[in-house]
Each structure stands twice: as C-alpha cells, then as structure tokens.
Design an enzyme around this catalytic site. Structure first.
Site, PDB file in Angstrom:
ATOM      1  N   SER A   6      43.209  42.712  37.656  1.00  0.00           N
ATOM      2  CA  SER A   6      41.881  42.486  38.220  1.00  0.00           C
ATOM      3  C   SER A   6      41.355  43.797  38.778  1.00  0.00           C
ATOM      4  CB  SER A   6      41.940  41.440  39.331  1.00  0.00           C
ATOM      5  OG  SER A   6      40.757  41.541  40.106  1.00  0.00           O
ATOM      6  N   HIS A  31      40.362  42.057  33.610  1.00  0.00           N
ATOM      7  CA  HIS A  31      39.752  40.948  34.359  1.00  0.00           C
ATOM      8  C   HIS A  31      38.686  41.509  35.309  1.00  0.00           C
ATOM      9  CE1 HIS A  31      39.781  36.862  36.132  1.00  0.00           C
ATOM     10  NE2 HIS A  31      39.625  37.474  37.296  1.00  0.00           N
ATOM     11  N   ASP A  33      35.778  40.691  38.060  1.00  0.00           N
ATOM     12  CA  ASP A  33      35.334  39.672  39.012  1.00  0.00           C
ATOM     13  C   ASP A  33      33.895  39.905  39.449  1.00  0.00           C
ATOM     14  OD1 ASP A  33      37.740  37.993  39.489  1.00  0.00           O
ATOM     15  OD2 ASP A  33      38.617  39.920  40.067  1.00  0.00           O
ATOM     16  N   MET A  35      30.877  38.649  41.692  1.00  0.00           N
ATOM     17  CA  MET A  35      30.620  37.813  42.881  1.00  0.00           C
ATOM     18  C   MET A  35      29.198  38.044  43.376  1.00  0.00           C
ATOM     19  SD  MET A  35      34.151  38.337  44.996  1.00  0.00           S
ATOM     20  CE  MET A  35      35.736  38.421  44.159  1.00  0.00           C
ATOM     21  N   HIS A  64      35.000  36.969  34.999  1.00  0.00           N
ATOM     22  CA  HIS A  64      35.170  35.805  35.880  1.00  0.00           C
ATOM     23  C   HIS A  64      33.943  35.714  36.791  1.00  0.00           C
ATOM     24  CE1 HIS A  64      37.732  33.946  39.394  1.00  0.00           C
ATOM     25  NE2 HIS A  64      36.832  33.104  38.920  1.00  0.00           N
ATOM     26  N   MET A  66      31.918  34.347  39.627  1.00  0.00           N
ATOM     27  CA  MET A  66      31.943  33.583  40.883  1.00  0.00           C
ATOM     28  C   MET A  66      30.530  33.658  41.441  1.00  0.00           C
ATOM     29  SD  MET A  66      35.632  34.953  42.175  1.00  0.00           S
ATOM     30  CE  MET A  66      35.585  36.289  40.979  1.00  0.00           C
ATOM     31  N   MET A 135      42.535  28.723  39.753  1.00  0.00           N
ATOM     32  CA  MET A 135      42.612  29.646  40.901  1.00  0.00           C
ATOM     33  C   MET A 135      43.828  29.300  41.757  1.00  0.00           C
ATOM     34  SD  MET A 135      40.151  31.828  40.615  1.00  0.00           S
ATOM     35  CE  MET A 135      40.511  32.682  42.149  1.00  0.00           C
ATOM     36  N   GLY A 143      44.265  40.115  47.433  1.00  0.00           N
ATOM     37  CA  GLY A 143      45.273  40.255  48.480  1.00  0.00           C
ATOM     38  C   GLY A 143      45.641  39.004  49.251  1.00  0.00           C
ATOM     39  N   ASP A 173      44.953  33.013  38.735  1.00  0.00           N
ATOM     40  CA  ASP A 173      44.305  34.146  39.380  1.00  0.00           C
ATOM     41  C   ASP A 173      44.458  34.025  40.897  1.00  0.00           C
ATOM     42  OD1 ASP A 173      42.626  36.211  40.131  1.00  0.00           O
ATOM     43  OD2 ASP A 173      40.802  35.329  39.292  1.00  0.00           O
TER      44      ASP A 173
HETATM   45  C1  DX5 Z   1      39.670  36.561  43.710  1.00  0.00           C
HETATM   46  C2  DX5 Z   1      39.584  37.169  42.336  1.00  0.00           C
HETATM   47  C3  DX5 Z   1      40.865  37.714  41.849  1.00  0.00           C
HETATM   48  C4  DX5 Z   1      41.467  38.785  42.710  1.00  0.00           C
HETATM   49  C5  DX5 Z   1      42.959  38.660  42.636  1.00  0.00           C
HETATM   50  O1  DX5 Z   1      38.554  35.801  43.950  1.00  0.00           O
HETATM   51  O2  DX5 Z   1      39.136  36.220  41.395  1.00  0.00           O
HETATM   52  O3  DX5 Z   1      40.758  38.130  40.490  1.00  0.00           O
HETATM   53  O4  DX5 Z   1      41.105  40.089  42.363  1.00  0.00           O
HETATM   54  O5  DX5 Z   1      43.543  39.586  43.490  1.00  0.00           O
HETATM   55  P1  DX5 Z   1      45.075  39.524  43.899  1.00  0.00           P
HETATM   56  O6  DX5 Z   1      45.873  39.655  42.634  1.00  0.00           O
HETATM   57  O7  DX5 Z   1      45.225  40.659  44.814  1.00  0.00           O
HETATM   58  O8  DX5 Z   1      45.297  38.194  44.555  1.00  0.00           O
HETATM   59 ZN    ZN Z   2      39.253  36.667  39.211  1.00  0.00          ZN
END
Ligand code: DX5
Ligand code: ZN
Length: 216
Positions: A6, A31, A33, A35, A64, A66, A135, A143, A173
């Site tokens: 990610s 990947h 993200d 948002m 992805h 969100m 998820m 993190g 994820d």
């Molecule tokens: C969270 C994201 C993830 C995130 C995962 O909303 O969709 O892709 O980056 O990060 P780690 O692997 O650090 O949990």
């Molecule tokens: Zn993600």
C-alpha cells in the site's frame, strides 16, 4: 500469495521512485488508497496523481476507493489507468450501477467491506467480481492492528466461490505483517495488502520476500 504494497505508507515526496523501488523489490500489485475526507476521516490523492504515476511500472494498479460517491469518479480512475477498482458497499453509490460503470470500461471490478459489514451483502454480485476486499482494520489509516475475526468472512466467501465454481479473488487490507500474514494465508486469502510492513522496513525487497515466504 500475491503481495500488494500500500503506497499510503510511502514517501510521497518521491512517490514515483517509491513505486519503482517496490516494483524492483518484487511487489505483485500496486495498492493505491484513495480517500476523500468524508467516507473516511483522511485525505490522500485522486485520479490525476494516479495518471502521472501510471508509467512508473507495468504492474497492475489496484485502486481502493474510500470515497462517498464512487460512481462519480469511475471514468476518471479508468482513464488514469486503474486495472482493478474497488469501492465500498457502505458508500452512497448504487452497487449495481457502479459495477456496470467499471465493467463498461473493461476494468476489473471489486467490492470492499468494512469490519462491521456482513459478507452476505457481497453475494448477489459475487459472480461479477474479480476480487472481494475484506478490510481487516477500519479504513482510513495505515499502521493499525489486524482483526483476526475477519478471517471468518474470508472462509465464508471462499466456500461460496468454490461452490459456484468461479475464480473471484480475496484480498485483505490492514495490519498485515510478519506476525499476521500466515493467518490470512491459512484462511485462503489470495492477495495481501501491506503498508507499514513494507515501507516501515529497512529493505522493502526483503520485507516483501519474507512476507511471501511466511505463507508457504
Ligand atoms: C487503510 C488502507 C490500507 C492501509 C494499510 O484504510 O486501506 O491500504 O494502507 O496499511 P497497513 O498495512 O499499515 O495496515
Ligand atoms: Zn487499502
């Protein structure tokens, strides 16, 4: 097991170089993200950024979303070069309509579910999906800690996929790291997203290789 780092945890000041680095480190999928500060309490980047990064690698871009109204932006992400687009069943867009928009663009469609959402909501669409994104943390931030209870959803969906004789993949994820990835592998997960575990490691290539090795 396919490993999808990610980019949320990368150094955004050298975003392109980070993609090249994990490409060379053996990442299977990128990947990304997206948002909107509304569906989740965090903001990242959108289609124009992804479009500029598309040439950095030939590996698939797994976008992805969100965001609250994914249907409004499907064409933008398809134009930007997304190979897979996942959106959340909990978003405000009509699921069937949004899937149709993705399908019309020849992009691989995926549905994502938050930890509180039942996998049953996926069932009417399962045959049309390239992938289901389960998820394993609340979406919004990297993190966080892996939620092992979510593996029940993976087992349930895997059974259903097998029963129907289809090839839909399962991605998880959130919180995937050295101490959790074997649990995901055992449950039958096909693709693991890993942010902190890859970008927080001193050597991304070693981290990716080690994660993959722990699934064997
Ligand atoms: C969270 C994201 C993830 C995130 C995962 O909303 O969709 O892709 O980056 O990060 P780690 O692997 O650090 O949990
Ligand atoms: Zn993600």
């Amino acid at each position: 097991m396919l490993i999808a780092p990610s980019l949320l945890s990368c150094d955004f000041s050298v975003f392109r170089d980070e993609i090249v680095r994990i490409d060379q480190g053996g990442a299977d999928i990128m990947h990304l993200d997206v948002m909107d500060g509304h569906f989740v309490p965090n903001l990242t980047f959108g289609a124009p950024v992804i479009k500029k990064l598309r040439k950095a690698t030939e590996k698939p871009f797994d976008v992805h979303l969100m965001i609250s109204e994914p249907h409004r932006y499907i064409n933008d992400f398809a134009d930007a070069g997304a190979d897979i687009i996942s959106f959340h069943t909990e978003s405000d867009s009509d699921i069937d309509e949004t899937l149709k928009l993705i399908e019309a663009r020849g992009v691989k469609p995926a549905l994502a579910i938050k930890p509180g959402t039942s996998p049953h909501v996926i069932l009417p669409y399962l045959d049309r999906l390239y992938m289901v994104l389960v998820m394993t943390v609340e979406p919004g931030f990297g993190g966080q800690s892996f939620m092992p209870d979510m593996m029940e959803k993976v087992t349930f969906l895997k059974e259903e996929i097998k029963k129907r004789g289809i090839s839909t993949l399962i991605e998880v994820d959130g919180g995937i790291a050295k101490d959790t990835i074997a649990t995901a592998a055992k449950a039958g997960v096909d693709i693991c997203v890993a942010g902190t575990a890859v970008f927080g490691a001193p050597d991304a290539k070693e981290a990716i290789t080690e994660l993959r090795g722990l699934c064997e």
